[in-house]
Enzyme design. Structure first.
Site, PDB file in Angstrom:
ATOM      1  N   TYR A  62      46.795 -32.886 -50.390  1.00 17.58           N
ATOM      2  CA  TYR A  62      46.301 -33.300 -49.080  1.00 17.58           C
ATOM      3  C   TYR A  62      46.068 -32.067 -48.198  1.00 17.58           C
ATOM      4  CZ  TYR A  62      48.265 -37.828 -50.553  1.00 17.58           C
ATOM      5  OH  TYR A  62      48.588 -38.967 -51.247  1.00 17.58           O
TER       6      TYR A  62
ATOM      7  N   HIS B 262      51.339 -37.162 -59.497  1.00 15.49           N
ATOM      8  CA  HIS B 262      50.296 -37.847 -58.732  1.00 15.49           C
ATOM      9  C   HIS B 262      49.296 -38.580 -59.624  1.00 15.49           C
ATOM     10  CE1 HIS B 262      47.987 -37.355 -54.653  1.00 15.49           C
ATOM     11  NE2 HIS B 262      48.046 -38.611 -55.044  1.00 15.49           N
TER      12      HIS B 262
ATOM     13  N   SER C  59      47.685 -47.410 -49.883  1.00 16.42           N
ATOM     14  CA  SER C  59      46.505 -48.143 -49.382  1.00 16.42           C
ATOM     15  C   SER C  59      46.747 -49.655 -49.331  1.00 16.42           C
ATOM     16  CB  SER C  59      45.274 -47.838 -50.246  1.00 16.42           C
ATOM     17  OG  SER C  59      44.934 -46.480 -50.194  1.00 16.42           O
ATOM     18  N   PRO C  60      47.879 -50.090 -48.777  1.00 17.69           N
ATOM     19  CA  PRO C  60      48.154 -51.537 -48.715  1.00 17.69           C
ATOM     20  C   PRO C  60      47.224 -52.275 -47.753  1.00 17.69           C
ATOM     21  CG  PRO C  60      49.775 -50.348 -47.428  1.00 17.69           C
ATOM     22  CD  PRO C  60      48.968 -49.305 -48.152  1.00 17.69           C
ATOM     23  N   LEU C  61      46.485 -51.516 -46.948  1.00 18.14           N
ATOM     24  CA  LEU C  61      45.517 -52.115 -46.031  1.00 18.14           C
ATOM     25  C   LEU C  61      44.084 -51.919 -46.516  1.00 18.14           C
ATOM     26  CD1 LEU C  61      47.177 -51.083 -42.642  1.00 18.14           C
ATOM     27  CD2 LEU C  61      47.147 -53.341 -43.710  1.00 18.14           C
TER      28      LEU C  61
ATOM     29  N   GLY D 261      42.021 -49.453 -44.748  1.00 17.63           N
ATOM     30  CA  GLY D 261      41.604 -49.850 -43.410  1.00 17.63           C
ATOM     31  C   GLY D 261      40.628 -51.004 -43.380  1.00 17.63           C
TER      32      GLY D 261
END
Length: 338
Positions: free
Chosen positions: A62, A130, A209-211, A214
């Site tokens: 990142y 990762h 990324s549970p959403l 976005g």
């Protein structure tokens, strides 16, 4: 009576570290989602800890190390209060388009030393592979990671985007505390084998990324609405006809949110949290945000319980999603899971 706004604490894996039932993904504080406000992002880190969030997730990839450096002052200020997670395996170069995967022992040892230096700490609580390079035997990769535990540089081991069979193979070499993979109303590939294997082994599941990056929040309905430099613009499910079709799938999420006096984001997160009961394992999602207000919204989702009827309304969504998660799905466990 004042409502308790501190989230529940759970154990990450058998004998693993204690952590809040929801963590914080720090990736977007450095890159991938457009410009960021560093001061506001630092406020978000502090707000998260105050709310009971103790699992803070970063990776060496990142910002090419910048994210680890960014959270280092926060880590130093709260080292004994948090569970610090970072990752290795994705290699970058001066070519912004280049991504490689390395799981060899020499690279792992080099990576951990660099992460320890950038984070300003003597030990990493949870160290993830990762991405998996199938060309490198797990005995070599996980064995090298196990050496780091023995040397006191790492406390617990984690994997990301592996299949159920791969998780079991790795666990036979050294106990794995957590498996981190994408899991949401929009992405349920992990239920093929990884979730069941994690439940069987007592490995905690950490959905990233549970959403739906976005999209499930309704913050955007097409990648064309995103700012320049936002990597979601290159993800197939957020562009063109795919984006239009996927936006239409959110109607039941909005309806259920209205019933609960909640936001669509909270319903999407509540669904992820409830998978712990459905599948019989510990689930600690790590939604990312750079704003204290969104942090409060996300943690409030831990106090929402969906009914069986509501779960049934949400059940078909993932099977109807148009487009892949990434342009190149060979980097994911879904590409290797039968």
């Amino acid at each position: 009576m004042t409502q308790n706004t501190t989230i529940e604490q759970v154990e990450l894996g058998k004998g693993g570290p204690r952590a809040g039932i929801q963590g914080l993904g720090c990736m977007g504080m450095s890159e991938f989602y457009g410009d960021t406000d560093e001061a506001l992002a630092r406020e978000t880190l502090e707000a998260a800890l105050a709310a009971g969030v103790t699992l803070f997730d970063t990776a060496d990839v990142y910002g090419r190390g910048q994210n680890e450096e960014f959270i280092a002052p926060f880590v130093a200020a709260h080292r004994d209060e948090i569970t610090l997670a970072t990752k290795f395996a994705i290699e970058r170069s001066d070519d912004p388009r280049y991504r490689g995967i390395r799981n060899d022992r020499a690279y792992i040892r080099e990576s951990v030393e660099n992460s320890l230096r950038r984070l300003g700490t003597e030990v990493i609580d949870l160290y993830y592979m990762h991405r998996r390079d199938p060309a490198v035997p797990f005995a070599e990769s996980v064995g090298a990671m196990a050496e780091l535990v023995q040397e006191g540089k790492v406390r617990y081991l984690g994997l990301s985007e592996v299949t159920g069979a791969e998780l079991k193979e790795a666990y036979a070499v050294h106990p794995i505390a957590a498996l981190q993979s994408e899991w949401s109303l929009f992405s349920r590939d992990v239920e093929r084998s990884a979730v069941g294997a994690a439940a069987e082994l007592g490995v905690a599941f950490v959905p990233y990324s549970p959403l739906g990056r976005g999209f499930l929040t309704g913050a955007f309905t097409d990648a064309a609405e995103l700012s320049e430099g936002d990597f979601r613009a290159f993800q197939p499910r957020f562009t063109g006809d795919n984006a239009k079709a996927n936006a239409e799938l959110l109607a039941p999420v909005r309806e259920i949110a209205q019933t609960h006096g909640a936001t669509p984001a909270q319903i999407a997160l509540a669904w992820v949290h409830q998978q712990a009961q459905v599948h019989g394992l510990t689930v600690v999602p790590i939604p990312g945000t750079r704003k204290p207000s969104r942090l409060a919204e996300n943690t409030a989702a831990t106090r929402i319980t969906l009914t069986q009827a509501e779960l049934a309304l949400l059940e078909p969504i993932a099977s109807r999603v148009a487009g892949d998660r990434y342009p190149d799905m060979t980097w994911t466990s879904a590409a290797r899971d039968s």
